[in-house]
Design a protein around this motif. Structure first.
Motif, PDB file in Angstrom:
ATOM      1  N   LYS A  80      -9.160   3.831  -5.240  1.00  0.00           N
ATOM      2  CA  LYS A  80     -10.150   3.110  -5.663  1.00  0.00           C
ATOM      3  C   LYS A  80     -10.265   1.281  -4.822  1.00  0.00           C
ATOM      4  O   LYS A  80     -11.203   1.075  -5.338  1.00  0.00           O
ATOM      5  N   LEU A  81      -8.961   1.137  -4.410  1.00  0.00           N
ATOM      6  CA  LEU A  81      -9.194   0.207  -3.494  1.00  0.00           C
ATOM      7  C   LEU A  81     -10.159  -0.090  -1.972  1.00  0.00           C
ATOM      8  O   LEU A  81     -10.161  -0.731  -2.060  1.00  0.00           O
TER       9      LEU A  81
ATOM     10  N   PHE B 255     -12.759   7.095 -13.167  1.00  0.00           N
ATOM     11  CA  PHE B 255     -11.637   6.758 -13.007  1.00  0.00           C
ATOM     12  C   PHE B 255     -10.446   6.412 -14.142  1.00  0.00           C
ATOM     13  O   PHE B 255      -9.211   6.324 -13.291  1.00  0.00           O
TER      14      PHE B 255
ATOM     15  N   THR C  44     -11.099  -3.434   2.477  1.00  0.00           N
ATOM     16  CA  THR C  44     -10.042  -3.116   2.072  1.00  0.00           C
ATOM     17  C   THR C  44      -9.891  -1.628   2.445  1.00  0.00           C
ATOM     18  O   THR C  44      -9.044  -0.913   2.142  1.00  0.00           O
TER      19      THR C  44
ATOM     20  N   LEU D 175       3.634   1.637  -2.063  1.00  0.00           N
ATOM     21  CA  LEU D 175       3.810   2.169  -3.199  1.00  0.00           C
ATOM     22  C   LEU D 175       2.555   2.549  -4.099  1.00  0.00           C
ATOM     23  O   LEU D 175       3.416   2.608  -4.988  1.00  0.00           O
ATOM     24  N   CYS D 176       1.637   2.445  -3.747  1.00  0.00           N
ATOM     25  CA  CYS D 176       0.248   3.149  -4.126  1.00  0.00           C
ATOM     26  C   CYS D 176       0.217   4.237  -3.958  1.00  0.00           C
ATOM     27  O   CYS D 176       0.138   4.760  -3.261  1.00  0.00           O
ATOM     28  N   ASP D 177      -0.351   4.855  -5.035  1.00  0.00           N
ATOM     29  CA  ASP D 177      -0.391   6.206  -5.139  1.00  0.00           C
ATOM     30  C   ASP D 177      -2.108   6.466  -4.817  1.00  0.00           C
ATOM     31  O   ASP D 177      -2.664   5.629  -4.504  1.00  0.00           O
TER      32      ASP D 177
ATOM     33  N   ASP E 234     -18.024  -6.911   0.347  1.00  0.00           N
ATOM     34  CA  ASP E 234     -19.060  -7.543   1.410  1.00  0.00           C
ATOM     35  C   ASP E 234     -20.038  -8.415   1.421  1.00  0.00           C
ATOM     36  O   ASP E 234     -19.523  -9.298   2.940  1.00  0.00           O
TER      37      ASP E 234
ATOM     38  N   PHE F  83       0.954  -1.271  -0.375  1.00  0.00           N
ATOM     39  CA  PHE F  83      -0.028  -0.358   0.021  1.00  0.00           C
ATOM     40  C   PHE F  83       0.998   1.066  -0.354  1.00  0.00           C
ATOM     41  O   PHE F  83       0.667   2.381  -0.268  1.00  0.00           O
TER      42      PHE F  83
ATOM     43  N   ARG G 173     -10.417  -5.815  -7.594  1.00  0.00           N
ATOM     44  CA  ARG G 173     -11.130  -7.023  -6.821  1.00  0.00           C
ATOM     45  C   ARG G 173     -11.055  -8.364  -7.841  1.00  0.00           C
ATOM     46  O   ARG G 173     -10.165  -8.860  -6.560  1.00  0.00           O
TER      47      ARG G 173
ATOM     48  N   PRO H  75     -12.137  -0.011  -9.241  1.00  0.00           N
ATOM     49  CA  PRO H  75     -12.024  -0.850  -8.334  1.00  0.00           C
ATOM     50  C   PRO H  75     -12.918  -2.258  -8.340  1.00  0.00           C
ATOM     51  O   PRO H  75     -12.450  -2.689  -8.306  1.00  0.00           O
TER      52      PRO H  75
ATOM     53  N   LYS I 102     -12.679   1.170  -2.174  1.00  0.00           N
ATOM     54  CA  LYS I 102     -14.178   1.093  -3.266  1.00  0.00           C
ATOM     55  C   LYS I 102     -14.619  -0.278  -3.324  1.00  0.00           C
ATOM     56  O   LYS I 102     -15.620  -0.668  -3.507  1.00  0.00           O
ATOM     57  N   CYS I 103     -13.898  -1.121  -3.057  1.00  0.00           N
ATOM     58  CA  CYS I 103     -13.511  -2.333  -3.375  1.00  0.00           C
ATOM     59  C   CYS I 103     -14.473  -2.846  -2.324  1.00  0.00           C
ATOM     60  O   CYS I 103     -15.121  -4.048  -2.479  1.00  0.00           O
ATOM     61  N   SER I 104     -14.454  -2.850  -1.108  1.00  0.00           N
ATOM     62  CA  SER I 104     -14.701  -3.526  -0.430  1.00  0.00           C
ATOM     63  C   SER I 104     -14.592  -2.715   1.499  1.00  0.00           C
ATOM     64  O   SER I 104     -13.632  -2.038   1.706  1.00  0.00           O
ATOM     65  N   LYS I 105     -14.971  -3.122   1.911  1.00  0.00           N
ATOM     66  CA  LYS I 105     -14.699  -2.221   3.835  1.00  0.00           C
ATOM     67  C   LYS I 105     -13.965  -2.568   4.226  1.00  0.00           C
ATOM     68  O   LYS I 105     -13.291  -1.954   4.576  1.00  0.00           O
TER      69      LYS I 105
ATOM     70  N   GLU J 262      -5.273   5.028  -6.014  1.00  0.00           N
ATOM     71  CA  GLU J 262      -5.415   3.363  -6.288  1.00  0.00           C
ATOM     72  C   GLU J 262      -5.895   3.418  -5.208  1.00  0.00           C
ATOM     73  O   GLU J 262      -6.461   2.188  -4.859  1.00  0.00           O
TER      74      GLU J 262
END
Lengths: 384, 188
Positions: A27-28, A94, A35, A19-21, B158, A17, B150, B146, A30-33, A24
């Motif tokens: 967006k990550l 995005f 993350t 190394l991520c800007d 989730d 993480f 994933r 995203p 937004k993948c899940s709670k 990213e």
């Protein structure tokens, strides 16, 4: 080739993480709670954030430059600037871009931008939580959705996040009928530098501002009564469309004259149609003015506030203030409290307008010779 | 520098073959150690190359093994696949005694092995290689949406996380109940 990132040990996840800007990571998030919760493993940077909601327009920032105040969220640390903008088309969402040159003084080194589905309080709160932000540099919102505001207020208050500048943009008055509910939340926020309210409220309610940032600007300040002024601890206060009267202002100055009162106050400007020539303010009937060169509060070379043709008033402890009340179609009061450390007084000399620091001694003869010569160049023969 | 040979056990490794030394051989004879992974293939690696691994360096620094003792006692890394260990050993040999350049062209390229490689490098504490590997992992999602992230990072939704959590709780409950029943049985 996919990789089961969340199966990495925690420290390794943090290394990735790091190394991520921010785009990213956003967006990550937004993948899940899960993350979203994990992102802080990458360590905490001193991110600052600015959020301008509402319409885009030009504003004056720090008295320096015109800045295009767009509907956007800006995340920055050191010289890195990341801007979240609303995508014009769904297919742009995005997409990220590096813009080599900044569009104003705030972005001298260029910036990165990302197109987002929406620029709203949800995005702002998402970024606050995801990046563990502790300082909001500027938050500009309107009062159209109490629910959204309430959600963001929960985060700001719950985490005691410092909000340097908080600005309420004007929306149609009929759309902010519940504005009275916003004030208790605002009063719990840690607003430190500036509170600006451009919103016009309905007159049937009482609104109480109990937070005292360094500067307060209220565009429609009829609700800001004398009690609120008497209890205020801010340094600079500007009230437009006020309903304060000569009697109110006199009451304020009676209190100000007493030693130890209003220790922070440096500048007060009130525009009120109730100012008249019927009753005195500090035993003076308005208009209160006297031919006097300009006096300014400065921060280095920047003029913070200034006042011209003012009458000198003195506090019991010797502190000097300068008061001017003008009448006419737009009655207005100006009051500046001098401080030798930052206040300059202009004076008219033979060589034109010059200025000097109030009562501030300076060991001139300790200057190097060439510097002394430079100073003497600016003195006229009488002074020499 | 490195060589491998199928070994049968960590206690009695077969004689590994040695690749020719570089032309500029050090004056002091270099010491070598032996490591093997899950596949028991023994790799002969110089102490200089192993310095990249903080874990192994810490293990060997006070051993003072003779060549014979080192050969007889290869370090077993049963949690690392043989081909992954081979990659790591190769990298250590290539970078023996020199820092990794910012754009390292001698790095493992096999994307499909990246997950295992990262875990192995992390375990062996090879800082520079780990940084490179993490960069590779981070680069996988550069400019992705995203939804793509994933997929690439196999992130559960989730709902999937909640289901897995429920399942884990259920399993833990069952295990606890089983233990209680077993304890009651023992008491009888």
């Amino acid at each position: 080739m996919p990789i089961a990132l969340l199966k990495f040990p925690t420290d390794l996840l943090g290394d990735v993480f790091k190394l991520c800007d921010p785009f990213e990571l956003y967006k990550l998030s937004k993948c899940s709670k899960r993350t979203q919760r994990s992102i802080m493993l990458g360590g905490r940077k001193n991110w600052k954030i600015r959020f301008n909601a509402g319409s885009s327009k030009k504003v004056y920032v720090n008295g320096l430059h015109y800045n295009y105040d767009k509907n956007e969220v800006v995340l920055y640390v050191d010289n890195l600037i990341y801007i979240f903008e609303k995508a014009a088309k769904p297919e742009d969402v995005f997409i990220t871009e590096h813009v080599g040159r900044g569009r104003n003084h705030f972005q001298p080194e260029g910036y990165m931008s990302i197109q987002c589905p929406d620029i709203d309080l949800e995005l702002f709160s998402n970024l606050l939580v995801t990046f563990g932000i502790s300082i909001v540099d500027r938050l500009k919102i309107d009062f159209r959705s109490f629910e959204s505001f309430s959600n963001i207020a929960d985060i700001l208050i719950g985490r005691n996040i410092e909000i340097k500048e908080f600005c309420v943009e004007e929306a149609e008055t009929r759309k902010v009928i519940d504005a009275v509910n916003y004030m208790p939340l605002i009063n719990q926020m840690n607003i430190t530098q500036r509170f600006e309210c451009q919103q016009r409220f309905l007159r049937r309610y009482n609104y109480q501002l109990d937070t005292f940032p360094n500067k307060i600007i209220i565009n429609w300040s009829f609700w800001f009564n004398i009690d609120q002024l008497l209890n205020n601890r801010s340094a600079r206060i500007k009230l437009w469309e006020s309903k304060l009267s000569n009697q109110d202002i006199n009451m304020f100055f009676e209190k100000w004259k007493k030693a130890g009162t209003f220790p922070n106050l440096r500048y007060l400007e009130i525009d009120s149609i109730k100012f008249d020539n019927k009753s005195p303010i500090l035993e003076m009937i308005p208009p209160i003015e006297q031919k006097r060169p300009r006096i300014e509060i400065r921060d280095g070379r920047n003029v913070i506030e200034g006042i011209t043709d003012a009458v000198q008033v003195t506090k019991d402890d010797g502190t000097v203030g300068y008061l001017r009340v003008e009448l006419g179609t737009n009655p207005r009061l100006y009051f500046l409290v001098a401080n030798p450390a930052d206040t300059v007084r202009y004076r008219h000399g033979r060589s034109g307008m010059t200025c000097d620091l109030l009562q501030m001694p300076i060991a001139l003869l300790k200057f190097p010779t060439d510097l002394l010569r430079d100073v003497f160049k600016f003195c006229d023969p009488f002074e020499l | 520098m490195s060589s491998t040979e199928q070994g049968t056990s960590s206690a009695a490794p077969a004689e590994p073959t040695t690749a020719p030394e570089s032309a500029a051989a050090p004056e002091v004879p270099e010491s070598f150690y032996y490591v093997h992974g899950k596949d028991k293939v023994v790799h002969k690696v110089s102490a200089g190359a192993l310095q990249h691994s903080a874990l192994i360096h810490g293990m060997i620094s006070n051993l003072g093994y003779t060549e014979e003792q080192a050969k007889a006692n290869p370090f077993p890394f049963e949690n690392i696949d043989g081909d992954i260990l081979q990659m790591v050993v190769d990298w250590c040999n290539q970078h023996k005694g020199k820092p990794t350049p910012p754009e390292d062209t001698n790095l493992p390229k096999q994307k499909e092995k990246l997950f295992d490689l990262v875990l192995a490098v992390n375990y062996l504490e090879i800082k520079e290689l780990l940084t490179y590997c993490c960069k590779q992992v981070a680069m996988m999602v550069k400019g992705k949406s995203p939804e793509e992230i994933r997929e690439i990072w196999m992130i559960p939704t989730d709902a999937e996380d909640e289901a897995a959590e429920k399942e884990a709780k259920k399993r833990a409950g069952k295990e606890a109940a089983g233990e209680t029943a077993a304890a009651a049985g023992d008491a009888k």
